[in-house]
Design an enzyme around this catalytic site. Structure first.
Site, mmCIF file in Angstrom:
data_model
loop_
_atom_site.group_PDB
_atom_site.id
_atom_site.type_symbol
_atom_site.label_atom_id
_atom_site.label_comp_id
_atom_site.label_asym_id
_atom_site.label_seq_id
_atom_site.Cartn_x
_atom_site.Cartn_y
_atom_site.Cartn_z
ATOM 1 N N ASP A 40 27.239 13.757 18.294
ATOM 2 C CA ASP A 40 28.179 12.658 18.053
ATOM 3 C C ASP A 40 27.531 11.626 17.124
ATOM 4 O OD1 ASP A 40 30.010 10.637 18.073
ATOM 5 O OD2 ASP A 40 29.825 10.166 20.207
ATOM 6 N N GLU B 273 -1.136 5.423 4.653
ATOM 7 C CA GLU B 273 -2.206 4.821 5.444
ATOM 8 C C GLU B 273 -1.589 3.863 6.477
ATOM 9 O OE1 GLU B 273 -4.942 2.920 2.778
ATOM 10 O OE2 GLU B 273 -5.215 4.711 1.537
ATOM 11 N N GLU C 171 -1.016 1.548 9.677
ATOM 12 C CA GLU C 171 -1.808 0.754 10.616
ATOM 13 C C GLU C 171 -0.947 0.399 11.831
ATOM 14 O OE1 GLU C 171 -4.495 -1.405 7.110
ATOM 15 O OE2 GLU C 171 -2.823 -2.484 8.044
ATOM 16 N N GLU D 3 -9.325 -1.530 12.250
ATOM 17 C CA GLU D 3 -8.953 -2.311 11.068
ATOM 18 C C GLU D 3 -9.459 -3.754 11.203
ATOM 19 O OE1 GLU D 3 -7.819 -2.967 8.167
ATOM 20 O OE2 GLU D 3 -7.663 -0.907 7.489
ATOM 21 N N GLU E 281 -6.315 2.115 12.164
ATOM 22 C CA GLU E 281 -5.749 2.898 11.072
ATOM 23 C C GLU E 281 -6.232 4.336 11.191
ATOM 24 O OE1 GLU E 281 -6.383 3.307 6.274
ATOM 25 O OE2 GLU E 281 -5.998 1.283 7.026
ATOM 26 N N HIS F 152 -0.085 1.439 3.257
ATOM 27 C CA HIS F 152 -0.306 1.685 1.831
ATOM 28 C C HIS F 152 0.152 3.102 1.493
ATOM 29 C CE1 HIS F 152 -3.851 -1.409 1.997
ATOM 30 N NE2 HIS F 152 -2.673 -1.956 2.200
ATOM 31 N N ARG G 233 -8.336 -5.657 -5.212
ATOM 32 C CA ARG G 233 -7.394 -5.296 -4.162
ATOM 33 C C ARG G 233 -6.337 -6.370 -3.897
ATOM 34 N NH1 ARG G 233 -9.021 -1.101 -0.597
ATOM 35 N NH2 ARG G 233 -10.912 -0.062 -1.313
ATOM 36 N N GLU H 161 -1.600 3.429 -5.787
ATOM 37 C CA GLU H 161 -1.499 2.956 -4.402
ATOM 38 C C GLU H 161 -0.652 1.689 -4.360
ATOM 39 O OE1 GLU H 161 -4.642 2.073 -0.846
ATOM 40 O OE2 GLU H 161 -4.851 0.835 -2.637
ATOM 41 N N ARG I 9 0.635 -1.297 -2.164
ATOM 42 C CA ARG I 9 0.033 -1.922 -0.984
ATOM 43 C C ARG I 9 1.002 -2.787 -0.173
ATOM 44 N NH1 ARG I 9 -5.294 -2.254 -0.792
ATOM 45 N NH2 ARG I 9 -5.301 -4.415 -0.096
#
Length: 446
Positions: A55, A134, A136, A191, A198, A247, A318, A335, A337
């Site tokens: 359903d 990745e 967390e 982490e 992580e 990430h 970063r 990557e 982030r």
């Protein structure tokens, strides 16, 4: 984890040999919640013949009550027996796509919608889109009644180990369970924040990777419970400490060739990689609503906790939204982030893929890389470098989404309409609530 194209006969044989008594037919709703229809193994023939009905009107964002019959078509490559056994025998799962009664794919199925984006990728000559996520998560203690508390299970920090990291045993059990299910776990660590963990698993073709994310969440929550803990993928459960991200490491392939790699290119990146990167930059503010889909997501996207706040990219530092990790050759990747684990992975990857493909189609060039710490730049310096802010609230993100036909198109009319309506209601409910912070600030003062 390499997938096996099982035949119906092989699945029946394995089920009998392994004493499988129940089948979980899993799918994901528009909000990213894992749903499942559990049936006894006696229904296996019906399931494998694509005759299993459910359903759809009972699932948020699917269909109205007058058009509720939907069918689950199992993907036989997702056949898996859960390692934990119940009193009544083993339980196996099949991840399913959702179909209409007339045999056409249901437009509101996030997994099916991602397949639509993959067709656009194939039309441009690429064969696969790979994702290495990745995710967390936090571990909170349960009280004596099994209710969730806000007490963290440890006081650990980044890469800490016992006795500070009290979640180590739980995390180890999660890894062992994942490996028993065929995951290739690459790393597992504490982490930055207390109680935060992580676990990274090997990249895979994007549909498989999204299936893995959903399975991962299920395993993490199940094993945490056995340790008297609650695992949450909420982006920012506590004030003053880092939030949880997911990430996303992305790469495009043609056959065995990673088309993001060019040994003679700047940073050893190909023109295709730069165009895909430019598409991610160009559409960043619009896809944020999908990749950061909750009110709480924007409590994570603030300066000071490593989460990105500005639309920029770098091959080195970063702080930007997009980073180019050092690995080259087959491991060349971009990557992103900003994504957090509350995102529906199938929808997030559909919008990110379409954003990148739009950059390739239009031959876009990204802005210059930013190798400075963006957080210490002035507003004027950021403006001069064409660095823009990500949306600061879910409300602002939805406004950006509405203005971007590429990202709207990546969701399709059905998913877009239902997603935006649900999120509009979420924002309205949040806006009307009165928080403890407001009472502390204003009750006595005014």
């Amino acid at each position: 984890m390499p997938r096996v194209e099982y035949t119906s006969e092989q699945i029946k044989q394995i089920a009998q040999e392994e004493n499988v008594r129940f089948l979980r037919l899993m799918f994901t709703d528009i909000m990213g919640t894992i749903k499942n229809v559990e049936v006894p193994i006696s229904q296996l023939d019906k399931v494998l013949d694509n005759k299993m009905m459910f359903d759809g009107s009972s699932i948020e964002g699917f269909v109205r009550i007058e058009e509720s019959d939907m069918y689950l078509y199992p993907d036989v490559t997702t056949w898996m027996i859960f390692p934990w056994e119940t009193d009544h025998g083993k339980v196996a799962r099949l991840i399913c796509d959702v179909y209409n009664p007339d045999g056409t794919p249901f437009a509101g199925d996030p997994r099916g919608n991602l397949k639509r984006s993959l067709k656009h990728m194939h039309d441009l000559g690429f064969t696969s889109f790979n994702l290495g996520p990745e995710p967390e998560f936090f571990l909170f203690k349960l009280d004596e009644n099994g209710e969730i508390t806000t007490d963290l299970n440890d006081k650990g920090g980044y890469f800490d180990f016992a006795p500070t990291d009290m979640g180590e045993n739980c995390r180890r059990d999660i890894v062992l369970e994942l490996e028993r299910m065929g995951f290739e776990v690459e790393a597992s660590h504490h982490e930055t924040a207390p109680g935060q963990h992580e676990i990274d698993f090997k990249y895979a073709e994007v549909i498989e990777a999204c299936d893995n994310i959903q399975t991962f969440k299920l395993v993490v929550k199940t094993i945490a419970r056995k340790h008297g803990l609650h695992a949450t993928f909420m982006p920012k459960p506590l004030f003053g400490i880092a939030g949880s991200g997911m990430h996303c490491n992305m790469s495009l392939f043609k056959g065995d060739e990673n088309v993001f790699y060019d040994k003679d290119g700047e940073l050893e990146l190909s023109e295709t990689a730069y165009q895909f990167l430019a598409g991610l930059v160009d559409h960043a503010r619009a896809y944020t609503a999908v990749c950061n889909p909750t009110v709480n997501s924007y409590k994570r996207l603030i300066p000071g906790f490593e989460a990105p706040v500005y639309v920029a990219w770098s091959g080195h530092n970063r702080s930007p939204l997009i980073r180019v990790p050092e690995s080259r050759g087959l491991s060349t990747r971009l990557e992103l982030r900003s994504v957090d684990p509350s995102a529906n992975p199938y929808l997030a990857m559909a919008v990110l893929l379409e954003a990148g493909l739009d950059g390739i189609r239009r031959g876009l060039t990204p802005p210059a890389a930013v190798d400075r710490n963006i957080y210490v730049m002035t507003e004027e310096e950021r403006e001069a470098a064409q660095i823009y802010d990500l949306p600061s609230t879910l409300h602002n993100a939805l406004k950006q989404l509405r203005k971007d036909p590429t990202i709207v198109g990546a969701l399709g009319e059905h998913i877009y309409g239902n997603f935006v309506e649900a999120k509009r209601m979420e924002w309205a409910a949040y806006r009307q609530s009165v928080s403890e912070w407001e009472r502390e600030q204003y009750l006595e003062l005014y």
